[in-house]
Design a protein around this motif. Structure first.
Motif, PDB file in Angstrom:
ATOM      1  N   UNK A  67       0.841  -1.207   0.000  1.00  0.00           N
ATOM      2  CA  UNK A  67       0.000   0.000   0.000  1.00  0.00           C
ATOM      3  C   UNK A  67       0.873   1.254   0.000  1.00  0.00           C
ATOM      4  N   UNK A  68       1.925   1.241   0.801  1.00  0.00           N
ATOM      5  CA  UNK A  68       2.797   2.418   0.877  1.00  0.00           C
ATOM      6  C   UNK A  68       3.508   2.671  -0.449  1.00  0.00           C
ATOM      7  N   UNK A  69       4.089   1.621  -1.031  1.00  0.00           N
ATOM      8  CA  UNK A  69       4.801   1.817  -2.294  1.00  0.00           C
ATOM      9  C   UNK A  69       3.834   2.161  -3.426  1.00  0.00           C
ATOM     10  N   UNK A  70       2.610   1.628  -3.367  1.00  0.00           N
ATOM     11  CA  UNK A  70       1.611   1.993  -4.365  1.00  0.00           C
ATOM     12  C   UNK A  70       1.269   3.462  -4.297  1.00  0.00           C
ATOM     13  N   UNK A  71       1.200   4.015  -3.096  1.00  0.00           N
ATOM     14  CA  UNK A  71       0.926   5.435  -2.940  1.00  0.00           C
ATOM     15  C   UNK A  71       2.066   6.280  -3.495  1.00  0.00           C
ATOM     16  N   UNK A  72       3.295   5.821  -3.299  1.00  0.00           N
ATOM     17  CA  UNK A  72       4.443   6.528  -3.859  1.00  0.00           C
ATOM     18  C   UNK A  72       4.351   6.577  -5.385  1.00  0.00           C
ATOM     19  N   UNK A  73       4.022   5.444  -6.000  1.00  0.00           N
ATOM     20  CA  UNK A  73       3.875   5.398  -7.461  1.00  0.00           C
ATOM     21  C   UNK A  73       2.765   6.338  -7.932  1.00  0.00           C
ATOM     22  N   UNK A  74       1.650   6.356  -7.219  1.00  0.00           N
ATOM     23  CA  UNK A  74       0.547   7.242  -7.596  1.00  0.00           C
ATOM     24  C   UNK A  74       0.955   8.701  -7.522  1.00  0.00           C
ATOM     25  N   UNK A  75       1.801   9.032  -6.561  1.00  0.00           N
ATOM     26  CA  UNK A  75       2.172  10.432  -6.361  1.00  0.00           C
ATOM     27  C   UNK A  75       2.970  11.000  -7.527  1.00  0.00           C
ATOM     28  N   UNK A  76       3.600  10.124  -8.316  1.00  0.00           N
ATOM     29  CA  UNK A  76       4.323  10.593  -9.506  1.00  0.00           C
ATOM     30  C   UNK A  76       3.665  10.073 -10.784  1.00  0.00           C
ATOM     31  N   UNK A  77       2.369   9.739 -10.671  1.00  0.00           N
ATOM     32  CA  UNK A  77       1.588   9.280 -11.825  1.00  0.00           C
ATOM     33  C   UNK A  77       2.247   8.092 -12.518  1.00  0.00           C
ATOM     34  N   UNK A  78       2.811   7.197 -11.714  1.00  0.00           N
ATOM     35  CA  UNK A  78       3.601   6.102 -12.285  1.00  0.00           C
ATOM     36  C   UNK A  78       2.944   4.735 -12.150  1.00  0.00           C
ATOM     37  N   UNK A  79       1.807   4.643 -11.470  1.00  0.00           N
ATOM     38  CA  UNK A  79       1.257   3.332 -11.137  1.00  0.00           C
ATOM     39  C   UNK A  79       0.942   2.503 -12.378  1.00  0.00           C
ATOM     40  N   UNK A  80       0.254   3.087 -13.348  1.00  0.00           N
ATOM     41  CA  UNK A  80      -0.127   2.336 -14.541  1.00  0.00           C
ATOM     42  C   UNK A  80       1.087   1.926 -15.362  1.00  0.00           C
ATOM     43  N   UNK A  81       2.041   2.842 -15.533  1.00  0.00           N
ATOM     44  CA  UNK A  81       3.239   2.517 -16.304  1.00  0.00           C
ATOM     45  C   UNK A  81       4.077   1.447 -15.594  1.00  0.00           C
TER      46      UNK A  81
END
Length: 313
Positions: A197-211
């Protein structure tokens, strides 16, 4: 180009990117606390201060790092030179001095952001500020679009792009540090649902989750570190932003037979990234690696000032 004009365009771009990224920092921390059902006064707020490099200033003027204090310090504290309000004020001041150089739409966007920030400055609650943080981030997208679609690829654009990319590299590295330094989980929860959950939030914060998900099957600390530090395709990774900044430095150098000191420092910094990998960095200490990276990035910034902005050079 006059050094004064180049300096103003460079810092206008850096300050806008800084405001955008601070808004991202706060948003990702808020989402983490909601997802993990953490109390708003928990120690989860302090990492935002510690990894910004402003902990000494904060500790002198605030007694506790709770939601109210951290939100004020990072968003509306005019004594904090890296707060959102300070960054937007400085971006506007730099833009004002080069209004004849930048597109009128860019000036209007910055001016609107400045006045909205002033109007929002009495708010202190995260709940009341969510729309404002989203607006700051949206202005970051607008600025990038205006820069890339309305400016000629001359020296003005190169300095604006250089400033934006260096600031983005700095903040992406710091964002990883937010998760890994004081938020570092106990050994038994690494790669657990809590950690995911924490690392997923980090990815979302830089618009990186989908990529990220297009490249990796699961979210874990090793792969997120690899992606955000070393991806050569994702536009907010450290490697991508440094290569992009190096391109602008090369264009500014022209056909000079000897690379500028700034370019030499940039090549050294890029070499230190390319010569590393996620496994070795995590084994030796991610926080320590980012500390060294920040130091070397400061050397690049100092060299850029001396090469291009110092009127006595």
């Amino acid at each position: 180009m006059l050094s004064r004009v180049a300096n103003s365009i460079y810092w206008m771009s850096r300050y806008l990117e800084r405001a955008d990224n601070v808004a991202r920092f706060i948003t990702v921390n808020t989402h983490l606390m909601l997802d993990l059902s953490l109390d708003k006064d928990s120690t989860q707020w302090y990492p935002l201060i510690a990894t910004s490099g402003d902990d000494e200033d904060f500790n002198k003027r605030y007694s506790v790092a709770d939601e109210k204090s951290v939100v004020k310090f990072l968003t509306f504290d005019q004594k904090n030179p890296n707060s959102i309000i300070s960054s937007i004020f400085l971006a506007r001041e730099n833009a004002r001095t080069v209004r004849e150089i930048i597109p009128v739409e860019m000036w209007e966007m910055i001016n609107e952001l400045y006045h909205l920030t002033q109007a929002q400055s009495r708010k202190r609650s995260i709940a009341d500020l969510q729309d404002y943080y989203e607006f700051v981030r949206r202005c970051g997208y607008i600025f990038t679009g205006l820069k890339n679609n309305t400016m000629s690829r001359d020296q003005s654009w190169q300095f604006a792009h250089l400033g934006q990319m260096l600031e983005r590299a700095d903040k992406t590295a710091r964002l990883i540090d937010v998760k890994y330094f004081l938020l570092l989980p106990r050994g038994q929860v690494i790669d657990s649902p809590y950690d995911t959950v924490q690392w997923g939030a980090v990815l979302k914060s830089v618009d990186a989750l989908e990529m990220y998900r297009q490249q990796y099957h699961s979210i874990n600390y090793r792969d997120v570190t690899e992606f955000l530090l070393f991806s050569t395709a994702f536009p907010r990774s450290v490697s991508f932003t440094l290569e992009s900044a190096a391109f602008s430095l090369g264009m500014l150098s022209g056909d000079a037979a000897t690379p500028s000191v700034a370019m030499q420092e940039m090549k050294t910094l890029i070499g230190s990234i390319q010569g590393s990998n996620a496994d070795d960095i995590i084994a030796s200490g991610l926080h320590e690696f980012i500390d060294i990276f920040q130091y070397n990035l400061n050397l690049v910034d100092t060299a850029i000032f001396e090469n291009y902005f110092d009127p006595e050079a």
